[in-house]
Design a protein around this motif. Structure first.
Motif, short mmCIF file in Angstrom:
data_model
loop_
_atom_site.label_atom_id
_atom_site.label_comp_id
_atom_site.label_asym_id
_atom_site.label_seq_id
_atom_site.Cartn_x
_atom_site.Cartn_y
_atom_site.Cartn_z
N GLU A 146 2.44 1.65 -3.43
CA GLU A 146 1.50 2.05 -4.47
C GLU A 146 1.38 3.57 -4.58
O GLU A 146 1.19 4.12 -5.67
CB GLU A 146 0.13 1.43 -4.21
CG GLU A 146 -0.87 1.69 -5.32
CD GLU A 146 -2.12 0.84 -5.18
OE1 GLU A 146 -2.81 0.62 -6.19
OE2 GLU A 146 -2.40 0.39 -4.05
N GLY A 163 1.25 2.12 -10.50
CA GLY A 163 0.50 1.42 -9.47
C GLY A 163 1.00 0.02 -9.15
O GLY A 163 1.95 -0.50 -9.72
N VAL A 164 0.29 -0.58 -8.18
CA VAL A 164 0.52 -1.97 -7.76
C VAL A 164 -0.72 -2.77 -8.10
O VAL A 164 -1.83 -2.39 -7.70
CB VAL A 164 0.81 -2.05 -6.25
CG1 VAL A 164 0.86 -3.51 -5.79
CG2 VAL A 164 2.13 -1.35 -5.91
N HIS A 165 -0.54 -3.86 -8.82
CA HIS A 165 -1.67 -4.67 -9.28
C HIS A 165 -1.48 -6.10 -8.79
O HIS A 165 -0.49 -6.75 -9.13
CB HIS A 165 -1.77 -4.64 -10.80
CG HIS A 165 -1.81 -3.25 -11.36
ND1 HIS A 165 -3.00 -2.58 -11.61
CD2 HIS A 165 -0.81 -2.38 -11.67
CE1 HIS A 165 -2.71 -1.37 -12.07
NE2 HIS A 165 -1.40 -1.23 -12.12
N ARG A 172 0.84 -1.20 0.00
CA ARG A 172 0.00 0.00 0.00
C ARG A 172 0.87 1.25 0.00
O ARG A 172 0.57 2.23 -0.70
CB ARG A 172 -0.94 -0.02 1.21
CG ARG A 172 -2.07 -1.03 1.12
CD ARG A 172 -3.16 -0.77 2.16
NE ARG A 172 -2.66 -0.93 3.53
CZ ARG A 172 -2.70 -2.08 4.21
NH1 ARG A 172 -3.19 -3.17 3.64
NH2 ARG A 172 -2.26 -2.13 5.45
#
Length: 376
Positions: free
Chosen positions: A57, A63-65, A54
């Motif tokens: 991100e 982003g982080v996916h 988190r």
């Protein structure tokens, strides 16, 4: 000014050394002006890893996916692979960098699909040990090494984290046909601040994944042997998580060590270093473990097994290395605890570690490789 790149890192498990490597590399790449994103498994890791993702991100433009990724190949892998491909396709990477066995397959397979669609993307792979840990004589090993040979044809570049990892690839898979480079893992400048042991520190610390490959069972057995060798009660913390943790808790209880071996959930390494005076890395196999670099940078005494890329870290200070057996680890632990001041003299210096294993140098070299791969 150099062109900004869209970089996507793909790997399965957001724990351990791979996760640490990707975090550092992604952070340095964002600082250099690149658009960076991460694609990883959604079913592994606990609250500690979720919190780190988190936080990460908020810093990554792409982003982080997270999506389910099976550890082993199976029917469920088809649907999870397709979901991963959709995510990567949406991110439109210039560079797709796969880490570990699953990330390596996904990055090169999906990168190839994008290239077939006339989308220009460089496909890179960092094994981080991964499938190279398999026995080349086993059926599983032969399967994965054949897959490595196939995937190699779909690679613009292979990045090894140690000379030993490259040598293992040559021995088990064959001489790399793709361009390849050894780039050591690196630690950041702030990690060279010494970490003092707390007033009530234990004697020894194990920190890492709770699985046999990393040697927690060897650590427990070695602690008991070291007690017999020194004639004193020794204490320890074991920090980490994993599918085999309950087995090690039971092993500690069976050996009558439960009152002096304490388990803790994953935490930042520098917090864990304060729990004990001496760090033990009892691994049966490694690539280039961050925990060794982090502990040395923090000025901790260490007993480590002579496996993987660890001897490359201790090139000028091999006396701290032992064979990956409980007896050898116990002897190293007894020697360290008997005279900590004398043992400190066999440790690599912080200056040497900083010069050879800096994160900035790692990121700079990898960026140059990315740009070269983009031209192919």
């Amino acid at each position: 000014m150099p062109e900004s790149l869209r970089i996507v890192h793909c790997f399965r498990s957001p724990v351990g050394g791979i996760f640490r490597h990707v975090r550092d590399l992604a952070g340095a790449q964002v600082a250099a002006g690149h658009q960076v994103g991460i694609v990883c498994d959604s079913t592994t890791g606990g609250e500690y890893e979720a919190r780190m993702l988190r936080e990460l991100e908020t810093k990554l433009p792409l982003g982080v996916h997270r999506t389910p990724m099976q550890r082993h190949i199976g029917l469920g892998d088809l649907s999870s692979a397709w979901k991963t491909y959709d995510i990567i396709k949406e991110l439109r990477p210039d560079v797709l960098h796969g880490h570990g066995a699953k990330g390596g397959v996904y990055s090169r397979m999906f990168g190839t699909l994008l290239r077939v669609s006339r989308y220009r993307v460089a496909r890179l792979y960092s094994p981080h040990g991964g499938s190279l840990h398999y026995d080349e004589k086993s059926v599983t090993g032969r399967f994965f090494f054949a897959l490595e040979r196939i995937m190699e044809r779909l690679s613009e570049h292979i990045l090894f984290v140690s000379r030993q990892e490259r040598d293992t690839f040559v021995r088990k898979v064959g001489p790399p046909r793709a361009p390849n480079t050894v780039v050591y893992n690196g630690v950041t400048g702030r990690e060279f601040e010494p970490v003092a042991a707390s007033a009530d520190a234990a004697d020894f610390l194990y920190i890492g994944m709770m699985r046999d490959l990393k040697g927690p069972d060897l650590f427990i057995e070695a602690l008991q042997l070291a007690e017999r060798a020194t004639g004193r009660r020794l204490s320890a913390f074991m920090v980490g998580a994993g599918e085999d943790r309950d087995k090690y808790v039971a092993q500690v209880a069976e050996r009558g060590l439960a009152d002096r071996v304490h388990f803790r959930d994953p935490m930042p390494a520098r917090e864990a270093f304060a729990l004990a005076r001496i760090v033990v890395v009892p691994s049966r196999a490694e690539a280039m473990p961050y925990i060794v670099l982090e502990a040395l940078a923090a000025g901790k005494l260490m007993v480590a097994t002579s496996v993987g890329g660890i001897p490359e870290i201790f090139e000028n200070a091999p006396a701290a290395l032992v064979e990956p057996s409980a007896q050898a680890i116990a002897a190293g632990m007894a020697r360290a605890i008997d005279d900590e001041a004398a043992y400190a003299a066999v440790m690599p210096s912080g200056e040497e570690v900083r010069a050879r294993f800096g994160a900035d140098a790692m990121a700079s070299r990898i960026e140059g490789i990315y740009r070269e791969a983009r031209r192919n």
